[in-house]
Design a protein around this motif. Structure first.
Motif, PDB file in Angstrom:
ATOM      1  N   ALA A  98      44.248  12.298 -30.953  1.00  0.00           N
ATOM      2  CA  ALA A  98      45.610  12.419 -31.464  1.00  0.00           C
ATOM      3  C   ALA A  98      45.957  11.142 -32.224  1.00  0.00           C
ATOM      4  CB  ALA A  98      46.580  12.646 -30.311  1.00  0.00           C
ATOM      5  N   PRO A  99      46.927  11.193 -33.143  1.00  0.00           N
ATOM      6  CA  PRO A  99      47.203  10.043 -34.014  1.00  0.00           C
ATOM      7  C   PRO A  99      47.420   8.715 -33.294  1.00  0.00           C
ATOM      8  CG  PRO A  99      48.367  11.967 -34.813  1.00  0.00           C
ATOM      9  CD  PRO A  99      47.752  12.361 -33.504  1.00  0.00           C
ATOM     10  N   GLU A 100      48.265   8.687 -32.269  1.00  0.00           N
ATOM     11  CA  GLU A 100      48.541   7.405 -31.610  1.00  0.00           C
ATOM     12  C   GLU A 100      47.311   6.849 -30.896  1.00  0.00           C
ATOM     13  OE1 GLU A 100      51.485   5.717 -28.167  1.00  0.00           O
ATOM     14  OE2 GLU A 100      52.432   6.763 -29.847  1.00  0.00           O
ATOM     15  N   PRO A 101      46.600   7.636 -30.072  1.00  0.00           N
ATOM     16  CA  PRO A 101      45.360   7.107 -29.473  1.00  0.00           C
ATOM     17  C   PRO A 101      44.320   6.713 -30.518  1.00  0.00           C
ATOM     18  CG  PRO A 101      46.063   9.092 -28.314  1.00  0.00           C
ATOM     19  CD  PRO A 101      46.942   8.967 -29.523  1.00  0.00           C
ATOM     20  N   ALA A 102      44.283   7.439 -31.644  1.00  0.00           N
ATOM     21  CA  ALA A 102      43.335   7.100 -32.709  1.00  0.00           C
ATOM     22  C   ALA A 102      43.671   5.736 -33.300  1.00  0.00           C
ATOM     23  CB  ALA A 102      43.360   8.172 -33.798  1.00  0.00           C
ATOM     24  N   LEU A 103      44.944   5.483 -33.543  1.00  0.00           N
ATOM     25  CA  LEU A 103      45.353   4.188 -34.084  1.00  0.00           C
ATOM     26  C   LEU A 103      45.052   3.075 -33.095  1.00  0.00           C
ATOM     27  CD1 LEU A 103      46.660   2.510 -36.306  1.00  0.00           C
ATOM     28  CD2 LEU A 103      48.896   3.012 -35.281  1.00  0.00           C
ATOM     29  N   ARG A 104      45.335   3.308 -31.815  1.00  0.00           N
ATOM     30  CA  ARG A 104      45.030   2.304 -30.794  1.00  0.00           C
ATOM     31  C   ARG A 104      43.529   1.999 -30.767  1.00  0.00           C
ATOM     32  NH1 ARG A 104      48.911   0.845 -27.158  1.00  0.00           N
ATOM     33  NH2 ARG A 104      50.794   2.145 -27.082  1.00  0.00           N
ATOM     34  N   LYS A 105      42.717   3.035 -30.848  1.00  0.00           N
ATOM     35  CA  LYS A 105      41.267   2.835 -30.820  1.00  0.00           C
ATOM     36  C   LYS A 105      40.807   2.017 -32.019  1.00  0.00           C
ATOM     37  CE  LYS A 105      36.872   5.295 -30.277  1.00  0.00           C
ATOM     38  NZ  LYS A 105      36.220   6.606 -30.037  1.00  0.00           N
ATOM     39  N   LEU A 106      41.351   2.298 -33.193  1.00  0.00           N
ATOM     40  CA  LEU A 106      40.990   1.554 -34.394  1.00  0.00           C
ATOM     41  C   LEU A 106      41.385   0.089 -34.276  1.00  0.00           C
ATOM     42  CD1 LEU A 106      39.911   1.427 -37.288  1.00  0.00           C
ATOM     43  CD2 LEU A 106      42.186   2.133 -38.076  1.00  0.00           C
ATOM     44  N   VAL A 107      42.599  -0.158 -33.786  1.00  0.00           N
ATOM     45  CA  VAL A 107      43.073  -1.537 -33.627  1.00  0.00           C
ATOM     46  C   VAL A 107      42.225  -2.275 -32.598  1.00  0.00           C
ATOM     47  CG1 VAL A 107      45.001  -2.995 -32.914  1.00  0.00           C
ATOM     48  CG2 VAL A 107      45.430  -0.961 -34.309  1.00  0.00           C
ATOM     49  N   GLU A 108      41.985  -1.645 -31.457  1.00  0.00           N
ATOM     50  CA  GLU A 108      41.199  -2.293 -30.402  1.00  0.00           C
ATOM     51  C   GLU A 108      39.775  -2.580 -30.870  1.00  0.00           C
ATOM     52  OE1 GLU A 108      43.657  -0.229 -26.693  1.00  0.00           O
ATOM     53  OE2 GLU A 108      41.639   0.477 -27.214  1.00  0.00           O
ATOM     54  N   PHE A 109      39.200  -1.652 -31.623  1.00  0.00           N
ATOM     55  CA  PHE A 109      37.863  -1.904 -32.176  1.00  0.00           C
ATOM     56  C   PHE A 109      37.889  -3.117 -33.099  1.00  0.00           C
ATOM     57  CE2 PHE A 109      35.457  -1.542 -36.143  1.00  0.00           C
ATOM     58  CZ  PHE A 109      34.177  -1.748 -35.650  1.00  0.00           C
ATOM     59  N   THR A 110      38.881  -3.191 -33.972  1.00  0.00           N
ATOM     60  CA  THR A 110      38.961  -4.295 -34.929  1.00  0.00           C
ATOM     61  C   THR A 110      39.098  -5.622 -34.208  1.00  0.00           C
ATOM     62  OG1 THR A 110      40.038  -2.813 -36.515  1.00  0.00           O
ATOM     63  CG2 THR A 110      40.151  -5.171 -36.977  1.00  0.00           C
ATOM     64  N   VAL A 111      39.955  -5.675 -33.190  1.00  0.00           N
ATOM     65  CA  VAL A 111      40.127  -6.899 -32.401  1.00  0.00           C
ATOM     66  C   VAL A 111      38.814  -7.282 -31.722  1.00  0.00           C
ATOM     67  CG1 VAL A 111      41.291  -7.927 -30.406  1.00  0.00           C
ATOM     68  CG2 VAL A 111      42.587  -6.518 -32.019  1.00  0.00           C
ATOM     69  N   ASP A 112      38.184  -6.323 -31.062  1.00  0.00           N
ATOM     70  CA  ASP A 112      36.951  -6.607 -30.322  1.00  0.00           C
ATOM     71  C   ASP A 112      35.816  -7.015 -31.254  1.00  0.00           C
ATOM     72  OD1 ASP A 112      38.153  -6.054 -27.915  1.00  0.00           O
ATOM     73  OD2 ASP A 112      37.389  -3.999 -27.782  1.00  0.00           O
ATOM     74  N   TYR A 113      35.696  -6.318 -32.385  1.00  0.00           N
ATOM     75  CA  TYR A 113      34.595  -6.609 -33.311  1.00  0.00           C
ATOM     76  C   TYR A 113      34.731  -8.010 -33.884  1.00  0.00           C
ATOM     77  CZ  TYR A 113      31.174  -6.295 -37.012  1.00  0.00           C
ATOM     78  OH  TYR A 113      30.086  -6.555 -37.816  1.00  0.00           O
ATOM     79  N   GLN A 114      35.908  -8.362 -34.323  1.00  0.00           N
ATOM     80  CA  GLN A 114      36.084  -9.675 -34.937  1.00  0.00           C
ATOM     81  C   GLN A 114      35.917 -10.789 -33.909  1.00  0.00           C
ATOM     82  OE1 GLN A 114      39.261 -10.097 -37.714  1.00  0.00           O
ATOM     83  NE2 GLN A 114      38.805  -8.167 -38.741  1.00  0.00           N
ATOM     84  N   ASP A 211      45.596  -5.804 -26.107  1.00  0.00           N
ATOM     85  CA  ASP A 211      46.598  -4.783 -25.789  1.00  0.00           C
ATOM     86  C   ASP A 211      47.902  -5.041 -26.543  1.00  0.00           C
ATOM     87  OD1 ASP A 211      44.770  -3.638 -24.106  1.00  0.00           O
ATOM     88  OD2 ASP A 211      45.656  -4.417 -22.249  1.00  0.00           O
ATOM     89  N   ALA A 212      48.268  -6.303 -26.661  1.00  0.00           N
ATOM     90  CA  ALA A 212      49.512  -6.653 -27.354  1.00  0.00           C
ATOM     91  C   ALA A 212      49.426  -6.301 -28.840  1.00  0.00           C
ATOM     92  CB  ALA A 212      49.808  -8.147 -27.177  1.00  0.00           C
ATOM     93  N   ILE A 213      48.282  -6.589 -29.461  1.00  0.00           N
ATOM     94  CA  ILE A 213      48.114  -6.276 -30.882  1.00  0.00           C
ATOM     95  C   ILE A 213      48.163  -4.771 -31.105  1.00  0.00           C
ATOM     96  CG2 ILE A 213      46.495  -6.362 -32.823  1.00  0.00           C
ATOM     97  CD1 ILE A 213      45.554  -9.081 -31.725  1.00  0.00           C
ATOM     98  N   ALA A 214      47.479  -4.017 -30.251  1.00  0.00           N
ATOM     99  CA  ALA A 214      47.495  -2.557 -30.372  1.00  0.00           C
ATOM    100  C   ALA A 214      48.909  -2.018 -30.195  1.00  0.00           C
ATOM    101  CB  ALA A 214      46.552  -1.938 -29.339  1.00  0.00           C
ATOM    102  N   GLU A 215      49.634  -2.556 -29.224  1.00  0.00           N
ATOM    103  CA  GLU A 215      51.001  -2.093 -28.979  1.00  0.00           C
ATOM    104  C   GLU A 215      51.914  -2.426 -30.157  1.00  0.00           C
ATOM    105  OE1 GLU A 215      54.046  -0.221 -26.765  1.00  0.00           O
ATOM    106  OE2 GLU A 215      51.858  -0.237 -26.518  1.00  0.00           O
TER     107      GLU A 215
END
Length: 223
Positions: A98-114, A211-215
């Motif tokens: 769903a859109p919100e979990p998808a956005l959270r996943k994208l943000v969390e991936f970006t944070v973790d990858y970098q 979590d803060a960045i995703a939120e």
């Protein structure tokens, strides 16, 4: 058919060098791996080809044979670095969420990858010192970033259609905001930690920041 690079007169190539010569893909991959660290730590001007050659058990001549110049090797490093993150992004299967979990996943991936790839951050910082000169020379990097924006756009537009995200947000701006927060989390953590006396490298601190960045990003787009 790939031909082997010439061997200096009077010198016989070692067995290790012969194996690398006969496996050009492995050789170039090894060179790019070591060159990534060298360019990330010292920038284009400070990086030394002889250091890269020694670390990869090759020679300066072989590196120039495969890449042509120091600048071309630097460009290849940039291309590989951008290709890697974009390839992994494409495997997130955001369309299955769903859109919100998808956005959270994208943000969390970006944070973790970098966070896990500080050399990528340093390379981007170095390239900004050059005002994007070498990135502009690479058509492949520019093409690689199109799917990244398309992925953000797809998630955002699904959220707007589902009436969970507000309309009027530019997907490129959204991508920039995600990147900025994730980037700062790595690029400035040492100075920020020292100035404000915070341990930003602990597991709990890293998880809380992610979590803060995703939120923040979800609340920014939420209707």
């Amino acid at each position: 058919m790939t031909t082997a690079p010439p061997t200096p007169l009077g010198k016989k190539p070692t067995r290790a060098k012969l194996e690398r010569t006969n496996d050009p893909e492995r050789t170039t991959a090894d060179i790019i791996e070591i060159a990534t660290r060298e360019f990330a730590e010292k920038g284009l001007a400070g990086a030394r080809i002889d250091v890269i050659a020694e670390a990869t058990r090759t020679s300066k001549r072989m590196i120039y044979y495969y890449f042509g110049s120091k600048e071309a090797l630097y460009r290849a490093v940039l291309e590989q670095s951008y290709s890697r993150i974009r390839t992994i992004e494409a495997q997130l299967h955001l369309e299955d969420l769903a859109p919100e979990p998808a956005l959270r996943k994208l943000v969390e991936f970006t944070v973790d990858y970098q966070l896990a790839n500080p050399d990528f951050i340093r390379l981007v910082m170095n390239e900004n010192i050059h005002r994007g000169e070498f990135l502009a020379q690479s058509k492949s990097i520019q093409q690689l970033n199109v799917p990244a924006i398309d992925a953000v756009r797809a998630v955002y537009e699904r959220g707007v259609a589902a009436k969970v995200f507000r309309a009027g947000i530019d997907p490129v701006d959204l991508h920039m905001s995600i990147s900025a927060l994730s980037f700062f989390n790595v690029s400035n953590r040492h100075t920020f930690s020292l100035i404000f006396k915070r341990d930003l490298d602990s597991r709990s601190a890293l998880a809380a920041r992610r979590d803060a960045i995703a939120e923040m990003m979800v609340r920014y787009v939420r209707l």
